[in-house]
Design a protein around this motif. Structure first.
Motif, PDB file in Angstrom:
ATOM      1  N   UNK A   1       0.835  -1.189   0.000  1.00  0.00           N
ATOM      2  CA  UNK A   1       0.000   0.000   0.000  1.00  0.00           C
ATOM      3  C   UNK A   1       0.877   1.249   0.000  1.00  0.00           C
ATOM      4  N   UNK A   2       0.587   2.153  -0.898  1.00  0.00           N
ATOM      5  CA  UNK A   2       1.327   3.410  -0.999  1.00  0.00           C
ATOM      6  C   UNK A   2       0.370   4.563  -0.734  1.00  0.00           C
ATOM      7  N   UNK A   3       0.760   5.434   0.141  1.00  0.00           N
ATOM      8  CA  UNK A   3      -0.032   6.639   0.380  1.00  0.00           C
ATOM      9  C   UNK A   3       0.633   7.830  -0.290  1.00  0.00           C
ATOM     10  N   UNK A   4      -0.199   8.696  -0.847  1.00  0.00           N
ATOM     11  CA  UNK A   4       0.285   9.869  -1.569  1.00  0.00           C
ATOM     12  C   UNK A   4      -0.264  11.121  -0.912  1.00  0.00           C
ATOM     13  N   UNK A   5       0.604  12.092  -0.714  1.00  0.00           N
ATOM     14  CA  UNK A   5       0.187  13.357  -0.123  1.00  0.00           C
ATOM     15  C   UNK A   5       0.643  14.488  -1.024  1.00  0.00           C
ATOM     16  N   UNK A   6      -0.339  15.226  -1.547  1.00  0.00           N
ATOM     17  CA  UNK A   6      -0.033  16.345  -2.442  1.00  0.00           C
ATOM     18  C   UNK A   6       0.018  17.655  -1.662  1.00  0.00           C
ATOM     19  N   UNK A   7       0.741  18.598  -2.225  1.00  0.00           N
ATOM     20  CA  UNK A   7       0.757  19.955  -1.678  1.00  0.00           C
ATOM     21  C   UNK A   7       1.154  20.917  -2.780  1.00  0.00           C
ATOM     22  N   UNK A   8       0.921  22.200  -2.535  1.00  0.00           N
ATOM     23  CA  UNK A   8       1.417  23.213  -3.456  1.00  0.00           C
ATOM     24  C   UNK A   8       0.380  23.882  -4.321  1.00  0.00           C
ATOM     25  N   UNK A   9      -0.871  23.469  -4.231  1.00  0.00           N
ATOM     26  CA  UNK A   9      -1.891  24.140  -5.025  1.00  0.00           C
ATOM     27  C   UNK A   9      -2.150  25.546  -4.514  1.00  0.00           C
ATOM     28  N   UNK A  10      -2.957  26.270  -5.270  1.00  0.00           N
ATOM     29  CA  UNK A  10      -3.299  27.624  -4.851  1.00  0.00           C
ATOM     30  C   UNK A  10      -3.890  28.413  -5.994  1.00  0.00           C
ATOM     31  N   UNK A  11      -3.928  29.718  -5.811  1.00  0.00           N
ATOM     32  CA  UNK A  11      -4.480  30.614  -6.820  1.00  0.00           C
ATOM     33  C   UNK A  11      -3.375  31.472  -7.394  1.00  0.00           C
ATOM     34  N   UNK A  12      -3.438  31.696  -8.692  1.00  0.00           N
ATOM     35  CA  UNK A  12      -2.414  32.475  -9.378  1.00  0.00           C
ATOM     36  C   UNK A  12      -3.052  33.161 -10.574  1.00  0.00           C
ATOM     37  N   UNK A  13      -2.468  34.237 -11.001  1.00  0.00           N
ATOM     38  CA  UNK A  13      -2.957  34.914 -12.194  1.00  0.00           C
ATOM     39  C   UNK A  13      -2.391  34.249 -13.447  1.00  0.00           C
ATOM     40  N   UNK A  14      -3.082  34.430 -14.540  1.00  0.00           N
ATOM     41  CA  UNK A  14      -2.637  33.876 -15.811  1.00  0.00           C
ATOM     42  C   UNK A  14      -1.212  34.339 -16.114  1.00  0.00           C
ATOM     43  N   UNK A  15      -0.416  33.395 -16.601  1.00  0.00           N
ATOM     44  CA  UNK A  15       0.991  33.682 -16.871  1.00  0.00           C
ATOM     45  C   UNK A  15       1.910  33.347 -15.712  1.00  0.00           C
ATOM     46  N   UNK A  16       1.315  33.065 -14.559  1.00  0.00           N
ATOM     47  CA  UNK A  16       2.106  32.759 -13.376  1.00  0.00           C
ATOM     48  C   UNK A  16       2.523  31.306 -13.306  1.00  0.00           C
ATOM     49  N   UNK A  17       3.143  30.960 -12.174  1.00  0.00           N
ATOM     50  CA  UNK A  17       3.682  29.612 -11.976  1.00  0.00           C
ATOM     51  C   UNK A  17       3.275  29.063 -10.618  1.00  0.00           C
ATOM     52  N   UNK A  18       3.200  27.737 -10.561  1.00  0.00           N
ATOM     53  CA  UNK A  18       2.992  27.024  -9.303  1.00  0.00           C
ATOM     54  C   UNK A  18       3.782  25.730  -9.377  1.00  0.00           C
ATOM     55  N   UNK A  19       4.159  25.216  -8.219  1.00  0.00           N
ATOM     56  CA  UNK A  19       4.804  23.919  -8.169  1.00  0.00           C
ATOM     57  C   UNK A  19       4.045  23.017  -7.208  1.00  0.00           C
ATOM     58  N   UNK A  20       3.632  21.879  -7.715  1.00  0.00           N
ATOM     59  CA  UNK A  20       2.957  20.877  -6.907  1.00  0.00           C
ATOM     60  C   UNK A  20       3.957  19.809  -6.469  1.00  0.00           C
ATOM     61  N   UNK A  21       3.732  19.273  -5.289  1.00  0.00           N
ATOM     62  CA  UNK A  21       4.562  18.187  -4.775  1.00  0.00           C
ATOM     63  C   UNK A  21       3.688  17.000  -4.410  1.00  0.00           C
ATOM     64  N   UNK A  22       4.233  15.823  -4.563  1.00  0.00           N
ATOM     65  CA  UNK A  22       3.524  14.598  -4.169  1.00  0.00           C
ATOM     66  C   UNK A  22       4.527  13.671  -3.497  1.00  0.00           C
ATOM     67  N   UNK A  23       4.325  13.431  -2.227  1.00  0.00           N
ATOM     68  CA  UNK A  23       5.203  12.557  -1.462  1.00  0.00           C
ATOM     69  C   UNK A  23       4.560  11.186  -1.323  1.00  0.00           C
TER      70      UNK A  23
END
Length: 123
Positions: A1-23
């Motif tokens: 069994x593998x558990x996955x935990x995501x983080x890093x979402x949010x709100x941004x304006x068009x043209x911007x950047x975000x980085x998501x993580x999954x452990x």
């Protein structure tokens, strides 16, 4: 069994950047990011084979998103640049511990799923 935990979402304006993580809680064979916008089906975004590092992207994000990994941490990242309103969705991390015959971004390939993280891009 593998558990996955995501983080890093949010709100941004068009043209911007975000980085998501999954452990991941353990080793995997392949990990991927999927997304689902309201009223739409879930779609594959990017995938990485954790052993070789080989990657594959959906046409809609190729050249703007980058999937990468830190094997020491069993963590996968999704760097999202030049974001557009159509990228707004719930983003899910997925993983499999075995090789299958399904297409790399076919969700049937993946056994384990995270809880999702929301990405909202405003114009």
């Amino acid at each position: 069994q593998v558990q996955l935990v995501e983080s890093g979402g949010g709100s941004v304006q068009a043209g911007g950047s975000l980085r998501l993580s999954c452990a991941a809680s353990g080793r995997t064979y392949r990990m991927a990011w999927f997304r689902q916008a309201p009223g739409k089906e879930r779609e594959g975004v990017a995938t990485i084979q954790t052993g070789s590092g080989a990657t594959y992207y959906a046409a809609a994000v190729k050249g703007r998103f980058t999937i990468s990994q830190d094997n020491a941490k069993n963590t996968v990242y999704l760097q999202m640049d030049t974001l557009a309103p159509e990228d707004t969705a719930m983003y899910y991390c997925a993983a499999t511990t075995s090789r299958t015959a399904f297409y790399a971004l076919d969700e049937r390939r993946y056994t384990y799923w995270g809880q999702g993280t929301q990405v909202t891009v405003s114009s």
